[in-house]
Design a protein around this motif. Structure first.
Motif, PDB file in Angstrom:
ATOM      1  N   TYR A  14       0.841  -1.117  -0.007  1.00  0.00           N
ATOM      2  CA  TYR A  14      -0.117  -0.110   0.020  1.00  0.00           C
ATOM      3  C   TYR A  14       0.740   1.094   0.026  1.00  0.00           C
ATOM      4  CZ  TYR A  14      -2.884  -3.671   1.736  1.00  0.00           C
ATOM      5  OH  TYR A  14      -3.487  -4.923   1.903  1.00  0.00           O
ATOM      6  N   PRO A  15       1.678   1.655  -1.076  1.00  0.00           N
ATOM      7  CA  PRO A  15       2.621   2.533  -1.022  1.00  0.00           C
ATOM      8  C   PRO A  15       1.860   4.048  -0.859  1.00  0.00           C
ATOM      9  CG  PRO A  15       1.959   1.826  -3.086  1.00  0.00           C
ATOM     10  CD  PRO A  15       1.418   0.901  -2.354  1.00  0.00           C
ATOM     11  N   ASN A  16       0.688   4.198  -1.127  1.00  0.00           N
ATOM     12  CA  ASN A  16       0.040   5.414  -0.736  1.00  0.00           C
ATOM     13  C   ASN A  16      -0.301   5.795   0.570  1.00  0.00           C
ATOM     14  OD1 ASN A  16      -0.268   6.324  -3.629  1.00  0.00           O
ATOM     15  ND2 ASN A  16      -1.900   4.943  -3.865  1.00  0.00           N
ATOM     16  N   LYS A  17       0.096   4.626   1.294  1.00  0.00           N
ATOM     17  CA  LYS A  17      -0.010   4.944   2.903  1.00  0.00           C
ATOM     18  C   LYS A  17       1.318   5.455   3.395  1.00  0.00           C
ATOM     19  CE  LYS A  17      -3.917   3.304   3.875  1.00  0.00           C
ATOM     20  NZ  LYS A  17      -4.586   3.195   2.245  1.00  0.00           N
ATOM     21  N   LEU A  18       2.437   5.545   2.730  1.00  0.00           N
ATOM     22  CA  LEU A  18       3.706   5.872   3.170  1.00  0.00           C
ATOM     23  C   LEU A  18       3.850   7.443   3.114  1.00  0.00           C
ATOM     24  CD1 LEU A  18       5.754   3.257   1.470  1.00  0.00           C
ATOM     25  CD2 LEU A  18       4.729   3.168   3.845  1.00  0.00           C
ATOM     26  N   GLN A  19       4.330   8.039   4.313  1.00  0.00           N
ATOM     27  CA  GLN A  19       4.682   9.552   4.178  1.00  0.00           C
ATOM     28  C   GLN A  19       6.150   9.591   4.486  1.00  0.00           C
ATOM     29  OE1 GLN A  19       1.533  11.492   6.726  1.00  0.00           O
ATOM     30  NE2 GLN A  19       0.946  12.443   4.840  1.00  0.00           N
ATOM     31  N   TYR A  20       6.690  10.679   4.194  1.00  0.00           N
ATOM     32  CA  TYR A  20       8.505  10.674   4.516  1.00  0.00           C
ATOM     33  C   TYR A  20       8.642  12.293   4.868  1.00  0.00           C
ATOM     34  CZ  TYR A  20       7.412   7.296   0.721  1.00  0.00           C
ATOM     35  OH  TYR A  20       7.212   6.263  -0.069  1.00  0.00           O
ATOM     36  N   ARG A  21       9.569  12.062   5.765  1.00  0.00           N
ATOM     37  CA  ARG A  21      10.065  13.372   6.592  1.00  0.00           C
ATOM     38  C   ARG A  21      11.222  12.760   6.710  1.00  0.00           C
ATOM     39  NH1 ARG A  21       7.662  13.633  12.809  1.00  0.00           N
ATOM     40  NH2 ARG A  21       8.778  11.907  13.570  1.00  0.00           N
ATOM     41  N   TYR A  22      12.258  14.168   6.818  1.00  0.00           N
ATOM     42  CA  TYR A  22      13.796  14.070   6.857  1.00  0.00           C
ATOM     43  C   TYR A  22      14.123  15.179   7.681  1.00  0.00           C
ATOM     44  CZ  TYR A  22      14.036  18.278   4.210  1.00  0.00           C
ATOM     45  OH  TYR A  22      13.734  19.879   3.749  1.00  0.00           O
ATOM     46  N   ARG A  23      15.501  14.986   8.247  1.00  0.00           N
ATOM     47  CA  ARG A  23      16.184  15.730   8.944  1.00  0.00           C
ATOM     48  C   ARG A  23      17.806  15.836   8.492  1.00  0.00           C
ATOM     49  NH1 ARG A  23      16.370  12.529  14.441  1.00  0.00           N
ATOM     50  NH2 ARG A  23      17.942  10.829  14.123  1.00  0.00           N
ATOM     51  N   LEU A  24      18.180  16.941   8.577  1.00  0.00           N
ATOM     52  CA  LEU A  24      19.607  17.183   7.857  1.00  0.00           C
ATOM     53  C   LEU A  24      20.869  16.876   8.830  1.00  0.00           C
ATOM     54  CD1 LEU A  24      19.161  20.502   5.840  1.00  0.00           C
ATOM     55  CD2 LEU A  24      18.910  18.430   5.132  1.00  0.00           C
ATOM     56  N   ASN A  25      20.401  16.776  10.207  1.00  0.00           N
ATOM     57  CA  ASN A  25      21.412  16.167  11.121  1.00  0.00           C
ATOM     58  C   ASN A  25      20.680  15.736  12.152  1.00  0.00           C
ATOM     59  OD1 ASN A  25      24.268  16.401  10.132  1.00  0.00           O
ATOM     60  ND2 ASN A  25      23.746  18.829  10.129  1.00  0.00           N
ATOM     61  N   ALA A  26      21.304  14.681  13.026  1.00  0.00           N
ATOM     62  CA  ALA A  26      20.583  14.205  14.222  1.00  0.00           C
ATOM     63  C   ALA A  26      20.054  15.264  15.085  1.00  0.00           C
ATOM     64  CB  ALA A  26      21.639  13.215  14.720  1.00  0.00           C
ATOM     65  N   ASN A  27      20.884  16.215  15.439  1.00  0.00           N
ATOM     66  CA  ASN A  27      20.365  17.240  16.435  1.00  0.00           C
ATOM     67  C   ASN A  27      19.237  18.077  15.992  1.00  0.00           C
ATOM     68  OD1 ASN A  27      22.066  18.542  14.817  1.00  0.00           O
ATOM     69  ND2 ASN A  27      23.296  19.552  16.384  1.00  0.00           N
ATOM     70  N   GLU A  28      18.710  18.028  14.863  1.00  0.00           N
ATOM     71  CA  GLU A  28      17.902  18.890  14.028  1.00  0.00           C
ATOM     72  C   GLU A  28      16.468  18.270  14.105  1.00  0.00           C
ATOM     73  OE1 GLU A  28      18.944  20.757  10.357  1.00  0.00           O
ATOM     74  OE2 GLU A  28      20.863  21.275  11.050  1.00  0.00           O
ATOM     75  N   PRO A  29      15.325  19.136  14.042  1.00  0.00           N
ATOM     76  CA  PRO A  29      13.839  18.500  13.898  1.00  0.00           C
ATOM     77  C   PRO A  29      13.768  17.938  12.744  1.00  0.00           C
ATOM     78  CG  PRO A  29      13.939  20.831  13.714  1.00  0.00           C
ATOM     79  CD  PRO A  29      15.436  20.546  14.149  1.00  0.00           C
ATOM     80  N   TRP A  30      12.763  16.949  12.694  1.00  0.00           N
ATOM     81  CA  TRP A  30      12.254  16.198  11.433  1.00  0.00           C
ATOM     82  C   TRP A  30      11.540  17.233  10.700  1.00  0.00           C
ATOM     83  CZ3 TRP A  30      14.135  11.869  10.098  1.00  0.00           C
ATOM     84  CH2 TRP A  30      14.619  11.126  10.833  1.00  0.00           C
ATOM     85  N   SER A  31      11.285  17.245   9.440  1.00  0.00           N
ATOM     86  CA  SER A  31      10.528  18.171   8.489  1.00  0.00           C
ATOM     87  C   SER A  31       9.105  17.625   8.787  1.00  0.00           C
ATOM     88  CB  SER A  31      11.034  17.930   6.987  1.00  0.00           C
ATOM     89  OG  SER A  31      10.868  16.723   6.700  1.00  0.00           O
ATOM     90  N   LEU A  32       8.237  18.393   8.037  1.00  0.00           N
ATOM     91  CA  LEU A  32       6.918  17.904   7.811  1.00  0.00           C
ATOM     92  C   LEU A  32       6.523  16.909   6.976  1.00  0.00           C
ATOM     93  CD1 LEU A  32       5.089  21.554   7.910  1.00  0.00           C
ATOM     94  CD2 LEU A  32       5.302  20.010   9.825  1.00  0.00           C
TER      95      LEU A  32
END
Length: 994
Positions: free
Chosen positions: A689-707
């Protein structure tokens, strides 16, 4: 594993509708309108990475987790028409075109093999991979290609009058057999490096074959046959064979559950479609799979996700879930409005009646029956009918049967309570009418003791002590604690709760109503749905928020689930399963427990609308149009993580494709400062069910995740110079789980003017400039000081010259007087001696006056000459004594010129008048330190007093000496000390640096 486990009662309930229900499989249709380049899908393959490859008449498509990528001739494909697909043991994909030969894809680029490279023909009809060989069937011959060396061997049948058109391959007894359309079956045989193509038999008009264990299905015109492999490959072809089916089968697939499906297209007959072969019979799956096409030519099966792919000539591609999480059973023409279960029967509320199923029988109570029951009651009752003026909700007794609408179905005392627009019907499990109540109410419930509670949007609430006698207690709508505008209710233990769309939560407890809003217990007003959740309650408001509350010892809001965390804005139902909250919305179903959200929607087969729901055992039933859905809650809740890998697929730097090979979370990618706009495209392992996937990222471990976003890509524009360790987290709504992984280590180099070495160079250059300026200034200062010293020296010399110029005339005048005296006294001898000494002194004076310094020996010699001349004037009566420290080397010690002469002259001029008896002059030299010479001049003359006329130290000559000492850098007060007392003589002490 079976899809659902259920109790015997629940099985009976759903089996009761077997005549009206049909199993439907959720699926999707991909067409040229959106996803495909062409609606004619000639070939399909699910590769080893669960990627679907779709060969069409106008291009190749790669479908990976619902992301489509297209390949055409301009991308390296031999020809846009793709009739065959295979994967070799090296993981490369082979695509056969009908007219352009083969295209081999290694994941990055295509390599083409055609007739020019030795291929027997460019029209590819079938590909078959076995070991290190790829067997290529064409419209006129067969080729065998070594997948490692790409060496091509080609075969045809020159003796045949017809085209050697290959339709399929099969493998038996370690040999590969070539199945042709009209020239028979052949065996490919290898002996050493030699290959032979041997004819086996004359089976003709074969479209496709499928090997199933030791049997083979063979498709012919309008039928198929089934043989054992050994029989099928005999030299003798049986004259009479048993024929099955009625269409031409172009492809077969078998599932892991041993279901065999066939793709049929009758060419000139409309008897094609998708079929399942059961006991050698073709069972149409057109309606179950919702595949209306009659031109099905290709199939593919994904065993990991139990998906069947159906390629058609005219309607594109169909994707079918063979074992879906959600199963749908249809009831044609009905809306399922509600479910209920008593002790020995079950009921389902439809829009046209009530179905009741027992262990032995089933029956449907129609709208006509309900209307008849109402009419009989109105005709026979002796009780006054409720009237609107008495605060009853208005009821229209003239409502026709077909216009009856249902509100809800509940169970109390093993009877079904159904409230409708024409009254409340109480139906026994046998299907008989227990009672009819001429009440129009949208929501009814019961007290903990079982008494009926009838709500009225505007006319208060009635609690019935005897429903048959119509005895009740009326709670006026004007009372602050009377529920009004009730939309939902729940009976839980010793309390019955009511929700108002305008005035919040009410409870019936201890024979009275209480308003939580009026008692300032809970200020939430617009409430809509309620369910028990273990010991707690789950209550939703009109805006889609859900509150988890506890109302046992005291009211407490334990948690608020905001609508932003729930897919959908309008909640249609709340249900509980083992403390898991089930939330139905206009977008699907959300399961919530302990912070974990699982979401099901049309991707799993759950279509709107969701009209009603009920949990029985571990099965959730959801009523919809034309049937209901069944969901195994245990299976959904126990789903393991489906995402366990994230891989970088494409890397674009400044909008230019960059090779992503070799870069991962450990090996950094280094880019210059002006190549700092990066687009990362990534993917997970195959997901059902690939449409159930959402993705977020962060540039470094000490930074918050993106939306979170829905697209598996990250765009990073204008990255500032820094080191980045980019992590990606995948949020899987189908499982409620997350997975994170390092995607790429990236380093953006700073421009040279921001590098440490440039800064160091700049600082070094600045320091060098500062140092150079400093050195220059020091040099300038030194030059200035040297010039100043020269000027001072010249000034001193000038002063000295001035001093000498002042002294010499005075000295010469005195000397001339002395000579004159001697001449007048006729003392020629003394005059001659005096004149000789004078001339010598003049020579010494002329020699010394041009020197800034002379040796001590020269100074002593000069003073002695001077004293001789002056003492001659005094008839040599002044006793002169020179004392020199033995440690002094008079030849090496230098002192300033003519400093002492002034003080010696003063002795002769002022110290010794005639009355001084035995005048003495003592001149001594002594080293105080290694570099300080003390010169002392002592006399026993008359001395001087403080009167201005006797101030020796203020004489012009002494002033000149003081000035010279100052110019030479001496502290005059320390260097020159003059002491004198009247009649006791004078002492001059001069400290000179040597």
């Amino acid at each position: 594993m079976p899809f659902y486990r259920t109790s015997k009662l629940f099985l009976l309930f759903f089996l009761c509708y077997s005549l009206g229900f049909s199993q439907n499989y959720p699926g999707r249709n991909y067409t040229a309108a959106v996803e495909l380049p062409n609606n004619s899908v000639r070939s399909l393959l699910v590769d080893s990475n669960n990627i679907l490859w779709i060969g069409t008449e106008n291009g190749l498509v790669k479908k990976e987790n619902d992301i489509f990528k297209y390949f055409f001739e301009e991308d390296g494909l031999a020809l846009n028409s793709c009739w065959a697909i295979a994967e070799d043991s090296n993981g490369r994909l082979w695509f056969g075109s009908y007219g352009g030969g083969l295209s081999i894809y290694d994941g990055n680029k295509f390599q083409v093999i055609s007739e020019e490279e030795g291929l027997v023909h460019n029209e590819i009809t079938k590909l078959y991979a076995s070991g290190n060989l790829m067997y290529v069937g064409t419209s006129d011959g067969v080729s065998v290609i070594d997948i490692n060396t790409l060496e091509v061997r080609s075969f045809d049948d020159p003796s045949a009058e017809q085209l050697f058109r290959v339709r399929d391959f099969l493998e038996y007894d370690e040999h590969v057999y070539v199945i042709t359309y009209s020239t028979g079956i052949y065996k490919l045989q290898q002996k050493g490096s030699q290959w032979d193509l041997l004819k086996v038999n004359d089976h003709t008009f074969i479209y496709s074959v499928f090997v199933d264990n030791d049997s083979v299905f063979s498709s012919n015109k309008e039928y198929f046959t089934k043989h054992s492999l050994s029989e099928y490959l005999k030299e003798e072809v049986p004259e009479e064979v048993e024929k099955f089916g009625f269409s031409i089968i172009w492809d077969y697939v078998k599932t892991r559950n041993n279901r065999l499906f066939a793709a049929a297209w009758g060419i000139y007959d409309a008897n094609g479609g998708i079929y399942e072969i059961v006991d050698n019979r073709l069972i149409s799956m057109t309606s179950q799979f919702n595949v209306p096409s009659r031109e099905v030519v290709s199939l593919a099966y994904d065993p990991n996700f139990e998906k069947l792919y159906v390629g058609t000539q005219d309607m594109g591609l169909f994707e079918i879930s063979l074992d879906p999480q959600i199963k749908f059973s249809g009831i044609i023409g009905n809306k399922v409005l509600g479910f209920a279960a008593a002790s020995s029967t079950s009921a389902v509320l439809l829009d046209d009646g009530i179905l009741i199923k027992g262990a032995e029988n089933e029956q449907k109570i129609s709208l006509l029956q309900l209307k008849k029951w109402q009419e009989d009651y109105v005709l026979k009752t002796t009780l006054p009918l409720p009237k609107h003026r008495d605060d009853f909700y208005e009821l229209d007794y003239a409502t026709l049967a077909e216009n009856i609408e249902f509100y809800d179905i509940k169970v109390s005392e093993d009877s079904y309570w159904v409230n409708t627009t024409i009254g409340v019907f109480v139906v026994k499990e046998s299907g008989e009418l227990a009672r009819y109540l001429p009440l129009h109410t949208e929501e009814v419930n019961f007290t903990p003791a079982g008494a009926l509670i009838e709500t009225n949007p505007y006319g208060g609430v009635r609690v019935y002590s005897d429903v048959d006698a119509f005895k009740y207690q009326h709670f006026d709508q004007e009372e602050p604690h009377t529920p009004t505008m009730v939309v939902n209710s729940l009976r839980k233990k010793d309390k019955t709760y009511f929700l108002s769309i305008f005035s919040g939560l009410y409870v019936w407890e201890n024979d009275r109503f209480r308003s939580y809003l009026k008692e300032d217990i809970w200020s939430e007003k617009k409430l809509k749905h309620i369910t028990a959740l273990g010991r707690d309650l789950a209550i939703s408001n009109e805006f889609g928020d859900v509150f988890l509350v506890n109302d046992e010892a005291g009211f407490e809001v334990k948690k608020k689930i905001p609508r932003a965390e729930i897919r959908g804005n309008s909640i249609s139902f709340l249900k509980d399963y083992q403390c898991t909250l089930l939330i139905g919305t206009e977008k699907g179903l959300t399961l919530y427990k302990d912070g974990r959200f699982i979401f099901l929607d049309r991707e799993q087969g759950l279509e709107q609308p969701l009209r009603s729901a009920r949990v029985n055992g571990n099965i959730l039933s959801i009523g919809s149009d034309n049937g209901y859905y069944l969901i195994d809650l245990d299976e959904v809740g126990e789903t393991k993580a489906l995402v366990d890998q994230i891989r970088l697929k494409e890397l674009l730097v400044n909008n230019t494709e960059f090779s992503s090979e070799g870069f991962n979370g450990k090996q950094p990618l280094t880019l210059p400062h002006n190549e700092n706009s990066v687009l990362l495209k990534f993917g997970t392992n195959a997901h059902p069910y690939p449409n159930k996937l959402q993705y977020r990222y962060r540039l470094n471990a000490n930074e918050p995740w993106s939306l979170p976003v829905n697209q598996p890509e990250i765009f990073l524009p204008a990255l500032p110079p820094n080191d980045y360790a980019i992590d990606v987290e995948v949020l899987d709504a189908s499982t409620g789980l997350t997975f994170s992984q390092s995607l790429l280590s990236l380093s953006i180099l700073p421009p040279f003017w921001q590098t440490w070495w440039f800064s160091a160079l700049l600082i070094g250059t600045l320091l060098l400039v500062v140092y150079s300026v400093y050195v220059y200034q020091i040099r300038q200062h030194r030059q200035y000081e040297e010039q100043k010293a020269l000027i001072q020296k010249r000034f001193e010399e000038t002063k000295m010259e001035a001093l000498l110029a002042q002294m010499n005339p005075h000295f010469i005048f005195n000397a001339m007087n002395s000579i004159q005296y001697y001449i007048m006294d006729s003392d020629i001898d003394k005059a001659t001696v005096f004149l000789g000494d004078f001339s010598k002194l003049i020579r010494l004076n002329l020699d010394h006056c041009i020197k800034p310094g002379i040796s001590l020996n020269e100074e002593i010699e000069y003073l002695q000459s001077y004293i001789r001349i002056e003492n001659t004037r005094f008839n040599n009566r002044i006793k002169v004594n020179f004392e020199i420290d033995p440690a002094i080397n008079t030849y090496e010690l230098n002192i300033p010129t003519m400093l002492l002469q002034t003080f010696v002259e003063n002795v002769f001029v002022h110290a010794f008048p005639n009355q001084v008896k035995d005048p003495n002059l003592k001149i001594s030299f002594r080293l105080l330190t290694e570099d300080v010479l003390q010169c002392k001049i002592e006399d026993n003359g008359i001395g001087f007093t403080g009167s201005p006329s006797n101030k020796l130290h203020d004489s012009k000559g002494v002033k000149l000496v003081r000035e010279r000492l100052a110019l030479l850098g001496y502290d005059v007060e320390e260097a020159l000390q003059i002491t004198s007392s009247k009649e006791s003589g004078t002492t001059v002490i001069l400290g000179l640096k040597v």
